[in-house]
Write an enzyme that holds these catalytic residues in place. Structure first.
Site, PDB file in Angstrom:
ATOM      1  N   LYS A  38       0.835  -1.197   0.000  1.00 45.00           N
ATOM      2  CA  LYS A  38       0.000   0.000   0.000  1.00 45.00           C
ATOM      3  C   LYS A  38       0.875   1.255   0.000  1.00 45.00           C
ATOM      4  CE  LYS A  38      -0.387  -0.067   5.044  1.00 45.00           C
ATOM      5  NZ  LYS A  38      -1.299  -0.123   6.212  1.00 45.00           N
ATOM      6  N   TYR A 264      13.260  31.765   4.772  1.00 47.23           N
ATOM      7  CA  TYR A 264      12.019  32.420   5.164  1.00 47.23           C
ATOM      8  C   TYR A 264      11.973  32.719   6.655  1.00 47.23           C
ATOM      9  CZ  TYR A 264       9.844  31.455   0.617  1.00 47.23           C
ATOM     10  OH  TYR A 264       9.525  31.427  -0.726  1.00 47.23           O
TER      11      TYR A 264
END
EC number: 5.1.1.1
Length: 368
Positions: A38, A264
């Site tokens: 999965k 940032y």
């Protein structure tokens, strides 16, 4: 393997084979093996990984959702595929591609029965999920008699397995809880099978269960994280091989003066003259902001370099002041040299989250 020239996720199929054979070596000869693929095979490549595991002889596959199973069928997977968390809206596609649903509630059972009966199907394979204590999905003890009556003599479906999911097989402090789960599963599955006079496959063990509770193999075991190189135990991790290595390169070097900021929100200030490197990978690729601000290191020229400032969407900056490197040099984010477990731990998370979160925009390359 040549050095990376861009951000790539290398997938080593020989390591996958090693892990599969190692886990198989812990089983009885007659025990079946279900490979969990999965979430893009835990962030790698579900198609390539599943094809290799099919070649190696796995008996079953498991995915979370029907869409993942459809992808495998289109890639050439012919082995049975268990869908662990099917949704009713996908039953048509599930049946069209011969996928096998986990039936975990009366609502899902009723909707699936309606679908197969409408299509006039006989003995469509289903898997019954029992809740033994994880309290996530599955029928409980109070549901048993009603479940038997609903399934009994229904020719539209055929129960091919009954299973449950253990909650804490890697935690030795939870052994009593795990043993109680196994005992409850034994009771529920035995009554269910005897009431219906059937002998389906029974399975409860996950990777850590295979390694720590081998006496509860029943007819089949399931492995996910172990196939990809992690065993939730340092003693086991050294015997497994991570199949994925996340690599990138240095795009640019900067000389930073004292008191200059980087990135940032000016989240990093240099105290001295520093050299930084900018890498073309960021939180859009699966390396989240929680790895920034010098919590986490990467490998440059076999030396650790801290991630500084805030992780950007497409870039991270690292401090390479004491490393002799140049633009274009390869950088290792995680892999055999620096395990995903170690990296994830710096951000207070687990290897599962890190490896399954690698974005699909990161190029996959394969070592056969």
């Amino acid at each position: 393997m040549p050095k990376a020239k861009e951000t790539v996720l290398e997938i080593d199929l020989k390591s996958l084979e090693h892990n599969y054979r190692f886990l198989r070596s812990k089983l009885k000869a007659e025990t079946k093996f279900l490979s969990v693929v999965k979430a893009f095979a835990y962030g790698s490549d579900s198609e390539i990984v599943a094809l290799k595991l099919q070649e190696l002889g796995t008996d079953y596959f498991a995915v979370a959702y029907a869409k993942e199973g459809v992808t495998l069928r289109k890639a050439g997977i012919t082995k049975p595929i268990l869908v662990l968390h099917p949704q009713a809206v996908n039953f048509e596609a599930l049946i069209e591609h011969c996928l096998e649903p986990s039936i975990y509630s009366f609502g899902i059972l009723d909707q699936f029965l309606a679908t197969v009966q409408e299509k006039e199907l006989d003995h469509y394979p289903i898997h019954i999920k029992f809740n033994s204590g994880l309290n996530r999905l599955g029928f409980g003890e109070k549901d048993l008699q009603k479940l038997v009556s609903r399934v009994q003599d229904n020719k539209s479906i055929s129960v091919v397995s009954v299973f449950s999911h253990l909650a804490a097989t890697e935690d030795k402090n939870e052994e009593e809880f795990t043993r109680n789960q196994i005992t409850l599963f034994e009771q529920l599955s035995s009554v269910f099978c005897a009431s219906l006079n059937i002998q389906p496959i029974r399975h409860i063990l996950n990777t850590s269960g295979i390694l720590n509770y081998g006496d509860a193999q029943y007819d089949m075991v399931r492995s996910g994280i172990g196939l990809y190189g992690y065993g939730n135990d340092p003693k086991i991790d050294v015997q497994l091989k991570p199949i994925a290595t996340l690599k990138t390169i240095i795009s640019q070097l900067h000389q930073i003066d004292p008191s200059e900021s980087v990135g940032y929100n000016r989240a990093y200030f240099s105290k001295t003259n520093r050299t930084t490197a900018t890498l073309p990978i960021g939180h859009a690729d699966g390396i989240g902001r929680q790895y920034g601000k010098e919590k986490t290191h990467v490998l440059v020229k076999d030396k650790l370099a801290p991630i500084i400032g805030n992780v950007c969407m497409d870039m991270i900056m690292i401090d390479v002041t004491d490393i002799d490197c140049k633009e274009g040099d390869e950088v290792i984010i995680f892999g055999p040299q620096l395990s995903a477990h170690q990296v994830a731990k710096t951000a207070d998370t687990i290897s599962y989250e890190l490896i399954t979160g690698i974005s699909q925009r990161v190029k996959r390359v394969y070592i056969p």
